[in-house]
Motif scaffolding. Structure first.
Motif, short mmCIF file in Angstrom:
data_model
loop_
_atom_site.label_atom_id
_atom_site.label_comp_id
_atom_site.label_asym_id
_atom_site.label_seq_id
_atom_site.Cartn_x
_atom_site.Cartn_y
_atom_site.Cartn_z
N SER A 136 34.33 81.52 87.08
CA SER A 136 35.42 80.77 86.45
C SER A 136 35.80 79.63 87.40
CB SER A 136 36.64 81.66 86.18
OG SER A 136 37.34 81.97 87.36
N ALA A 183 35.34 73.73 82.18
CA ALA A 183 36.61 73.99 82.86
C ALA A 183 36.57 73.32 84.22
CB ALA A 183 36.86 75.48 83.01
N CYS A 204 39.07 72.92 87.70
CA CYS A 204 40.27 73.45 88.34
C CYS A 204 40.56 72.73 89.65
CB CYS A 204 40.12 74.95 88.60
SG CYS A 204 41.63 75.74 89.20
N LEU A 212 40.72 72.88 80.37
CA LEU A 212 39.63 73.40 79.57
C LEU A 212 39.45 72.54 78.33
CD1 LEU A 212 41.05 76.04 81.03
CD2 LEU A 212 39.54 77.31 79.51
#
Length: 266
Positions: A142, A208, A210, A227
């Motif tokens: 992730s 995604a 971050c 996202l």
């Protein structure tokens, strides 16, 4: 069992909270014997308190007999995190970013279990997500997990990375990074670009990105992940939406650091 009253409090409640504190501090599920040894209490006594914690959903018993934090404990912690001054102070900038890039935004905080999603802002265009507020994000695949893994101390993140590698091995699933050496290589790229990314790792067709927000001590205060569909949010440092995301992270870091500095000086 009758309450054991002490001056200004209830002793049985205090003991129960000590049991809960032990589960929180340990960070991973515990057998009853291990919990009793940690508390220097008889297992039968500890068991009575654990039963009450389970009944109130502050603890739960796993199939292997170990005890872990229950959903109510997580909800309590999440409620506290959502009310922290830094995240509250960040809301105007976060919502301004959301309007500017029109992507889903995940706000996360670090816990001993890994990154915890504390806020999710839906985009105007539907994007299916498999995470929700209260979810713990994986470290390896992730964008949020990778950001914390790269910008936090290796001492804090290595045990969680090793745990996920073992899980993937047990499930015979391939993952990148697949080992510590690959992680260190990926980490350098994240540090250089100032952001962590995944493309379709958790959701096919969804990117995604971050970015971390730091406090006055140059520690990660929280992270923001954007996202969006591949066509909507390309992983490109020159893309205007990516630039806006990084600019917001920089502005929030300065805002939070300035605020903390003023409090320190007063």
């Amino acid at each position: 069992m009758a309450e054991e009253k002490t001056q200004g409090g209830v002793q049985s409640l205090e003991v129960g909270l000590k049991v809960l504190d032990a589960l929180i501090t340990h960070g991973t599920p515990m057998m009853l014997k291990q919990l009793a040894e940690t508390l220097a209490m008889h297992p039968a006594k500890v068991h009575r308190y654990v039963v009450s914690l389970v009944r109130m959903d502050y603890a739960k018993q796993l199939v292997d007999g170990r005890y872990a934090l229950g959903d109510q404990a997580w909800r309590l912690g999440l409620s506290c995190i959502q009310r922290t001054d830094t995240i509250q102070a960040a809301q105007p900038m976060i919502h301004e970013l959301h309007q500017k890039i029109d992507c889903g935004l995940q706000i996360s905080k670090w816990t001993s279990q890994g990154p915890l999603i504390v806020q999710w802002i839906e985009p105007n265009q539907a994007v299916s997500v498999i995470t929700r507020v209260g979810s713990i994000m994986p470290m390896l695949n992730s964008a949020t997990g990778r950001a914390y893994a790269a910008f936090m101390t290796e001492k804090a993140v290595q045990p969680l990375l090793e745990q996920e590698w073992q899980q993937k091995k047990n499930q015979a699933q391939a993952v990148y990074p697949a080992n510590w050496s690959e992680f260190l290589e990926m980490k350098q790229g994240i540090l250089q670009s100032g952001m962590a990314t995944v493309s379709g790792d958790l959701l096919i067709g969804v990117n995604a990105i971050c970015v971390p927000i730091f406090n006055i001590h140059d520690e990660v205060e929280f992270c923001i992940a954007a996202l969006g569909a591949e066509s909507q949010l390309p992983i490109d440092v020159e893309n205007e939406k990516v630039k806006a995301l990084k600019a917001t992270a920089k502005a929030l870091t300065e805002h939070i650091s300035d605020g903390q500095k003023r409090l320190k000086d007063n």
